[in-house]
Structure formats: C-alpha cells, structure tokens
Design a protein around this motif. Structure first.
Motif, mmCIF file in Angstrom:
data_model
loop_
_atom_site.group_PDB
_atom_site.id
_atom_site.type_symbol
_atom_site.label_atom_id
_atom_site.label_comp_id
_atom_site.label_asym_id
_atom_site.label_seq_id
_atom_site.Cartn_x
_atom_site.Cartn_y
_atom_site.Cartn_z
ATOM 1 N N VAL A 37 -2.430 14.788 -9.313
ATOM 2 C CA VAL A 37 -2.588 14.342 -10.482
ATOM 3 C C VAL A 37 -3.988 14.221 -10.901
ATOM 4 O O VAL A 37 -4.696 13.333 -10.162
ATOM 5 N N VAL A 74 3.769 8.290 -8.812
ATOM 6 C CA VAL A 74 2.361 8.770 -8.386
ATOM 7 C C VAL A 74 1.662 7.807 -7.472
ATOM 8 O O VAL A 74 1.697 6.443 -7.848
ATOM 9 N N VAL A 82 1.891 13.183 -6.778
ATOM 10 C CA VAL A 82 3.172 12.891 -7.173
ATOM 11 C C VAL A 82 3.911 13.067 -5.779
ATOM 12 O O VAL A 82 4.074 13.989 -4.942
#
Length: 163
Positions: free
Chosen positions: A79, A21, A9
């Motif tokens: 992520v 992202v 992020v």
C-alpha cells in the motif's frame, strides 16, 4: 512522483471488500487515494472510500474492491501513497523518501556516505549508508540526528559503529 510504502495488505476483513492493512500506523485515515503495488508492475491508484482501525491493522475499503474475494486477491500487495500527499511524518519520525540520498556525516564533520537503503526491523530502523569506506549500517538511534532542513544526517557514533 515519489511513492512511500505505508504497509501491506495482510488479509481480507469482513465480507464487503475491506482490506486488512498492516504497518500503516494511522496514516491511511487522512488519505483520499492510495496505490497498490505488486512485484514489478506499475502501482495502480485507487480512491479510498473508508479507512478505520481494526484491532492491530487498518480496515481499508477502496474503489473497485466490492467483496471478500476481490480483497483476498490483493493480499500481499504493498500500500503506497505519493509523498507530497502525506505531510509531516510526526515528531522523531521520517518518511523513507525524505531520507534516501541524504549525505551522512559524523558530528566531527567527516563524510560517511549517502543513504542508499533502509532495513525495517520492527524495532529501530537501520539506514544503509554507502561511501568511500564501503557500506555501513547505522541504526536510527538517539545518536543520529536527521536534519531535513539542512539536507543531511549527523551521526555521533558509539565506538566501533562505523568501523
């Protein structure tokens, strides 16, 4: 369950809680859930509500993030996604989780070691291979063949690469 890092992020996008992202190259589009990792804490799973390209990044809206302030609080988070939910990485592409621990041999059959790390350089990723001869850095270049079916990586190294 093996988690694969898809990106980070890098910023909030808009006012409705979208996360910006970087590094995912479109993988987010087909996922129903992701995990957010921060430091040593256990990754936290969230349902994906929307994923769309936004310039050079992906705008991702996830469960539990309703506004820009909440999105900004997640800047810097990794992520992640479970490897089994990702499918094939694509032609000449590989998920790190698939390479970790694979034996590396030369085209002549000599053992080099096992894959113990990966450096993401932004160009050609580099495998860290640890064996009896110590640690070797092997770029994922055309002289490297990843044989997932055979469970190994074969390298036909240019002179001096493994010395």
């Amino acid at each position: 369950m093996s988690l694969v890092r898809l990106g980070w992020v890098v910023r909030a996008v808009g006012l409705k809680g979208h996360l910006g992202v970087a590094g995912s190259e479109g993988t987010l589009a087909g996922l129903e859930r992701i995990a957010l990792g921060r430091g040593q804490r256990e990754p936290e799973f969230r349902r994906v509500l929307e994923a769309r390209p936004q310039g050079r990044i992906w705008a991702l809206r996830i469960e539990g993030v309703a506004d820009r302030t909440a999105a900004e609080a997640l800047v810097g988070a990794e992520v992640l996604a479970p490897r089994e939910e990702l499918g094939d990485a694509g032609e000449d592409r590989h998920w790190w989780a698939d390479l970790e621990g694979l034996p590396v041999v030369t085209a002549a059959g000599a053992a080099v070691g096992k894959v113990t790390g990966l450096y993401e350089t932004g160009g050609v990723d580099v495998l860290v291979v640890t064996g009896e001869g110590g640690e070797k850095l092997v770029p994922l270049a055309p002289y490297v063949e990843v044989d997932l079916a055979g469970g190994r990586i074969v390298v036909d190294p240019p002179e001096g690469l493994l010395e």
